[in-house]
Design an enzyme around this catalytic site. Sequence first.
Site, PDB file in Angstrom:
ATOM      1  CG  ASP A  95      37.154  36.350  56.071  1.00  0.00           C
ATOM      2  OD1 ASP A  95      38.119  36.145  55.304  1.00  0.00           O
ATOM      3  OD2 ASP A  95      36.232  37.140  55.787  1.00  0.00           O
ATOM      4  CG  HIS A  96      38.457  34.094  52.400  1.00  0.00           C
ATOM      5  ND1 HIS A  96      37.694  35.091  52.966  1.00  0.00           N
ATOM      6  CD2 HIS A  96      38.036  33.988  51.104  1.00  0.00           C
ATOM      7  CE1 HIS A  96      36.860  35.572  52.055  1.00  0.00           C
ATOM      8  NE2 HIS A  96      37.040  34.915  50.934  1.00  0.00           N
ATOM      9  CG  ASP A 160      35.177  38.768  49.582  1.00  0.00           C
ATOM     10  OD1 ASP A 160      35.794  37.700  49.737  1.00  0.00           O
ATOM     11  OD2 ASP A 160      33.942  38.826  49.446  1.00  0.00           O
ATOM     12  NE  ARG A 448      29.507  34.944  44.056  1.00  0.00           N
ATOM     13  CZ  ARG A 448      30.615  35.665  43.951  1.00  0.00           C
ATOM     14  NH1 ARG A 448      31.774  35.120  44.236  1.00  0.00           N
ATOM     15  NH2 ARG A 448      30.562  36.917  43.557  1.00  0.00           N
ATOM     16  CB  SER A 643      39.035  36.638  38.883  1.00  0.00           C
ATOM     17  OG  SER A 643      39.672  37.168  40.014  1.00  0.00           O
ATOM     18  NE  ARG A 645      42.523  34.475  40.178  1.00  0.00           N
ATOM     19  CZ  ARG A 645      41.799  33.567  39.546  1.00  0.00           C
ATOM     20  NH1 ARG A 645      42.331  32.856  38.581  1.00  0.00           N
ATOM     21  NH2 ARG A 645      40.552  33.349  39.883  1.00  0.00           N
TER      22      ARG A 645
END
Length: 754
Positions: A95-96, A160, A448, A643, A645
């Site tokens: 979806d991204h 996510d 956001r 994040s 990450r």
Amino acid sequence: MAFDVDMIQRVYAGLGERVEAARQVVGRPLTLSEKILYAHLSAGAASQAFERGKAYVDFAPDRVAMQDATAQMALLQFMQAGRPQVAVPSTVHCDHLIQAKVGADQDLATANDKNKEVYDFLASISNKYGIGFWKPGAGIIHQVVIENYAFPGGMMIGTDSHTPNAGGLGMIAIGVGGADACDVMAGLPWELKMPKLIGVKLTGKLSGWASAKDVILRVAGILTVKGGTGCIVEYFGDGAESLSATGKGTICNMGAEIGATTSIFAYDEKMANYLRATNRADIADAAEAVKQDLRSDDEVYADPATYYDQLIEIDLDTLEPHINGPFTPDLAWPLSNFAKAVKENNWPEKLDVGLIGSCTNSSYEDLTRSASIAEQAVSKNLKVQSEFTVTPGSELVRYTAERDGLLGTFENMGGVVLANACGPCIGQWARHMDDPTRQNSIITSFNRNFAKRNDGNASTHAFVASPEIVTAFAIAGSLTFNPMTDTLTNEAGEQVKLDEPEGIEQPIKGYAVEDAGYQAPAADGSGVQVLVSPTSDRLQLLESFPAWEGTDLSGLKLLIKAKGKCTTDHISMAGPWLKYRGHLDNISNNMLIGAVNFYNEKTNSVKNQLTGEYGEVPAVQRAYKAAGIGSVVVGDENYGEGSSREHAAMEPRFLGVRAILVRSFARIHETNLKKQGMLALTFVNPADYEKVQEDDSIDIKGLTTFAPGQPLTVVLHHADGTSDEFPVNHTYNQGQIEWFKAGSALNLIKQQVQ
């Protein structure tokens, strides 16, 4: 029929016993969140109580969900675990990577062409390891999850931050980094600090222009973007039970904007109705049988202030529609005060674009409420003044909405229907704009609205509201319009007023779809080949990191002494580097390029001790690696904040950094370093940071007797022949020490599997 019914039945079969065990050790009635958390302890039934906000706890989530951007590295790592299949049910959702530019069909075709190798990789690796694969166009991860996988009382992690959307169906669902997802898929426990609890009591019932979105917009205004940090937000009360399941999902989804670990509602009739509408009557029946454990104990509801760390009360009867922004999702304005705020702050009154959809507000109910407003633009002869886009949440929603005429209504209004994907919400929007520097306003039903988030333009003032308010504002073309009180002039010069929105929770004729976009994995994936081209610049198969050599480390070079704040964005930048998320070698070229060198106050400029010259951080480290020399990174306070990450830990590991020595770590980054087989060390005396010199060679002693709670020793050999020696702390437990010895947590799993 639901997915993974056997797993869900196992959760329910043991739920009552685990909840009662938790009630005994805690010694009091339990909230819903505590019931689910204690029921998912990796060690089994609770034998001790855990202090909220302090104790770190190992959990066993029921499932994992990944979106396509983060899934790449998570699955490349998982391949190293040596498991033939994932340990828990898992899914990938594409979806991204779909950019909104023209419209659904053309944008999807472009994405399929541009991202073909990434999609082929994700499809093939999912097929091999037993992972459900949702193709591009199938929908946004969180809408697809609530339609197919979320279940009351379950625990899920997802790669996510808006994973908490599943709280709309009573699930503890938490956003994590790819490394955490990989660990759970590989069979490792998942660690989380026991969250504090914020209770939100909802009374009354929404009416008129107010919607579920306004609940979380109001809560964001109360708690701010930090107020929910480290907490689960639990909604309850008769007002909570009046909200639809997807409305509950909207509220939980946007809880990410207050920093909440997750948000949740108790199981009720609205959830049962949604489960049955989405062909999961079997799950609704199973939940009914254990519904007493899918809500807080009665004593909690009778005296909530005693059981929650913070309590908020909101009366839905009096709740007004809100518009939040610009530039932050917690700047909350009641609709009646918004026009005044626009004028006083000199925000652009003219509305350029209204956008509805996203993972937060793209349900069938959302579309019907918005379409009831859009229909009036046509029937009342109003000319729509702003651009208008619609992003359906899933193919199930899109197909049903098209069948029922909703999409046609939006198109008649002048709207453009985009692909079932994240699109403009995450900046995947090729916006058509005359002057990107022009001060302008947009309003969305997204979550956001930070500067540049939607269109990359710092001049764009982005506001957040419900889909129906966005639709009304787009018709008016002005931020100072109040649809509750104001009239509009139609094409005939008449003054007309918009009627209140009307919505339908579930489609009267039921949901329908021709191809939902799901690809089931092979029953036996042993013969499936994972598709990664050896010449690709976006994907690269990983090799296992080498195991510890069994000795102390000596002759390490200082790579960089970072000054001040050094977040995961400083260590591994995002932006244009995101295209390399599946290629560790290429993305390692951004390693620490944002960190400030203590010695020259510059970024991406460090001394190469082999040549005496200054060079870019990744290039200098590659020179050390080529020479067979390890290195050390030295940092300041809260190193690695931001994040979760995993690339920020994988890149230094890949390029040959052996240890990160800092004054203090951000917890998630410290854990990520441990998982990759790195040494994460802290100065016993923070002032020893000052002793590190630019030309130092470094020894780390005590590794042959590495043990929990026992400091190691660092020796700095300075260029002038002198040296400094001092102790350094670590927080490794015995299991994490075994990760270090094996070379990584995944290496250890691989050994155990073999």
